[in-house]
Motif scaffolding. Sequence first.
Motif, PDB file in Angstrom:
ATOM      1  N   GLN A  94       0.821  -1.214   0.000  1.00  0.00           N
ATOM      2  CA  GLN A  94       0.000   0.000   0.000  1.00  0.00           C
ATOM      3  C   GLN A  94       0.857   1.267   0.000  1.00  0.00           C
ATOM      4  N   SER A  95       2.063   1.180   0.544  1.00  0.00           N
ATOM      5  CA  SER A  95       2.988   2.317   0.466  1.00  0.00           C
ATOM      6  C   SER A  95       3.355   2.584  -0.991  1.00  0.00           C
ATOM      7  N   TYR A  96       3.557   1.519  -1.752  1.00  0.00           N
ATOM      8  CA  TYR A  96       3.815   1.654  -3.191  1.00  0.00           C
ATOM      9  C   TYR A  96       2.589   2.210  -3.915  1.00  0.00           C
ATOM     10  N   ILE A  97       1.435   1.627  -3.669  1.00  0.00           N
ATOM     11  CA  ILE A  97       0.197   2.022  -4.353  1.00  0.00           C
ATOM     12  C   ILE A  97      -0.113   3.505  -4.119  1.00  0.00           C
ATOM     13  N   ASN A  98       0.166   3.980  -2.892  1.00  0.00           N
ATOM     14  CA  ASN A  98      -0.232   5.334  -2.511  1.00  0.00           C
ATOM     15  C   ASN A  98       0.913   6.347  -2.553  1.00  0.00           C
ATOM     16  N   GLY A  99       2.016   5.978  -3.197  1.00  0.00           N
ATOM     17  CA  GLY A  99       3.080   6.944  -3.461  1.00  0.00           C
ATOM     18  C   GLY A  99       3.849   7.438  -2.263  1.00  0.00           C
ATOM     19  N   VAL A 100       4.044   6.567  -1.271  1.00  0.00           N
ATOM     20  CA  VAL A 100       4.866   6.941  -0.110  1.00  0.00           C
ATOM     21  C   VAL A 100       6.278   7.283  -0.593  1.00  0.00           C
ATOM     22  N   LYS A 101       6.820   8.409  -0.106  1.00  0.00           N
ATOM     23  CA  LYS A 101       8.136   8.873  -0.563  1.00  0.00           C
ATOM     24  C   LYS A 101       9.272   7.972  -0.073  1.00  0.00           C
ATOM     25  N   LYS A 102       9.142   7.508   1.156  1.00  0.00           N
ATOM     26  CA  LYS A 102      10.195   6.644   1.710  1.00  0.00           C
ATOM     27  C   LYS A 102       9.604   5.794   2.824  1.00  0.00           C
ATOM     28  N   LEU A 103      10.015   4.524   2.845  1.00  0.00           N
ATOM     29  CA  LEU A 103       9.571   3.591   3.878  1.00  0.00           C
ATOM     30  C   LEU A 103      10.787   2.935   4.497  1.00  0.00           C
ATOM     31  N   MET A 104      10.752   2.781   5.821  1.00  0.00           N
ATOM     32  CA  MET A 104      11.785   2.011   6.506  1.00  0.00           C
ATOM     33  C   MET A 104      11.150   0.750   7.079  1.00  0.00           C
ATOM     34  N   PHE A 105      11.689  -0.397   6.661  1.00  0.00           N
ATOM     35  CA  PHE A 105      11.253  -1.692   7.166  1.00  0.00           C
ATOM     36  C   PHE A 105      12.241  -2.148   8.226  1.00  0.00           C
ATOM     37  N   LEU A 106      11.724  -2.502   9.407  1.00  0.00           N
ATOM     38  CA  LEU A 106      12.591  -2.926  10.510  1.00  0.00           C
ATOM     39  C   LEU A 106      12.492  -4.428  10.720  1.00  0.00           C
TER      40      LEU A 106
END
Length: 309
Positions: A94-106
């Motif tokens: 959903q971060s991809y679908i909604n155009g999130v600028k940057k994501l950090m996966f922990l």
Amino acid sequence: MEKNSKVYVAGHRGMVGSAIYRKLQREGFTNLVTRTSAELDLRDQQAVAAFFLAEKPDYVFLAAAKVGGIMANNIYRADFLYENLSIQNNVIHQSYINGVKKLMFLGSSCIYPKLAPQPLKEEYLLTGLLEETNEPYAIAKIAGIKMCDAYRAQYGCNFISAMPTNLYGYNDNYHPQNSHVLPALIRKFDKAKRNGDPTVTIWGSGTPMREFLFADDLAEACYFLMQTYSEPHLINIGTGEDLTIKDLALLIQKVVGFEGELQFDASKPDGTPRKLMDVSKLHALGWKHQIELEEGLKLAYHDYLNNNS
């Protein structure tokens, strides 16, 4: 990240998420988005899609996960695999679908092979068999790293993965069965001190070596990396220093003030013999931990007394 950017902290009530949330508040971020698990079940694909469509966050810290110690990981193997895959699949997609600028996966240091050379370098991922007791959790986290890399490669998403060492600190989990070794020992020593018990029994032989990072230091590192790091693969976050479980127990005994004896139950599993992170990549970027273990244990124990006694 701008101070008015909309930042979603997934898992904001857990130890890691709450530390990141406090750090963002201290830095003056005014548009933080959170949901409790009761408000938003991250395992629910449709619910996560609706949330992202409505909120449209600019940045995401994915600190939500089903976590636990050796016993919980071993007993709830299906739950750890299914729930963690569901959470990260939904949030990353959903971060991809909604155009999130940057994501950090922990993730976690348990992603590395059980018998990998020490200290653990990032390139050791997938070079050997995993520790059996936490294999389902590790497989889920490895899938998350690969998912971030795949979305970067295919869609150009700025999704990064950070793998912390063993963590402790404020809002830790002190559950009698489902906690990690450090909070479990704090609880054990405090209970023994209150009851006037002559001994405390520690799981395992006491010889495995572990590294520990205070969660607020992790939050500092996550904030630093969100500003400065945009690469595929993963980056370790830790202290680069470790000690035996026996020495950890002695240090916690000292901080808590328990005056009895320690006994080690070697019939219980030790887990991985050693798990020390190579943090040279992080150090080369200019970040190093600030809170040493004894100081951190005092802060954690004070927090435990305030919230669990």
